[in-house]
Structures are given as C-alpha cells and as structure tokens.
Scaffold this motif. Sequence first.
Motif: not given
Length: 155
Positions: A70, A72-74, A76-77
């Motif tokens: 999560q 890492e996703i944040d 990237h976002e």
Amino acid sequence: MIRLIDINGLTHYLAPQSIASIVEAGASSQWHGIRAYVRTTNGKTIEARETADQIATMIAAGAEKLIALQAEIDAHEIANGNLFALVNELRELLQDAKRALSELQLAAIPDESTEGVPAIIPPEAFRKFVDAHARLCFLMHQRGHNPAQEGQRNG
C-alpha cells in the motif's frame, strides 16, 4: 492468503479476514497431528497441522506485505500525480509558445525593400514570442529535460 494443511493433507488457502479464531490444540489432539483449530467466519473449522503461532505469524507477515504494498502504491500515485501536473504545465506552456509563434507570424509586416529581411516584426509580438518560449525552455530545463545540442543531433 495464507496456506494451511489439514490433518488429511488437504491444502486450504484462507484470506486472513475470513479467520474468526485460532486455538492451539490440546495434547491429545496434537498426538493425532492437529496443532491448531482454525474457525472461519462462516463457521467451518480446519484442523490444521500448523501451530497457532505459525498461523499468527503467517497472518502478520501478510499484513506487513500489504502495508508495504500500500505504501508503494501510495508513492506511485503521488509520483503519477506529480507527473500529471508536470505534463499539464508543460502542455499549457507549449500551447502558449505555439500561440505566441502564430501571433508573431500574423504580426509580421511584409517588407521587400531590404534584401534578406522579408518582414518587420513588431517588438511587442517578438517579446511575447521570446517570453513564451523562454518560460517553456526554463521549465523543461528545470525539470531535467535537456535536449541534445544541435551539433550532437546532426553530428
């Protein structure tokens, strides 16, 4: 998902949120190979070969992986949002530069009286053109885009 093997050797994959409770098996059950009883939220009980501590460790490891993913996703976002804003800013500056070029061309006054100078450019149109292109070039340079020099492209 975590993987459990029951006393019959069957593999079960469970989502951690579907586990209602984990109870360490008593001594007599452990003698039969049952290390823990896993009750699911739908009421099913799995007689697992893994201990309650092993199952809890698998669940915790999965949660840590989810938290890391999560994060890492944040990241990237956020990067995508920054990139989107940069692209929009560059697109807007490019449109300004193109508009200034069009205005420059429209403002040019034909002049055939002097050889080599086909038109006179009004100073205000030239200033707008130079300013718009300078803003575009400055932002591109500031953001790390450094186009090849003329000699490097052709040579």
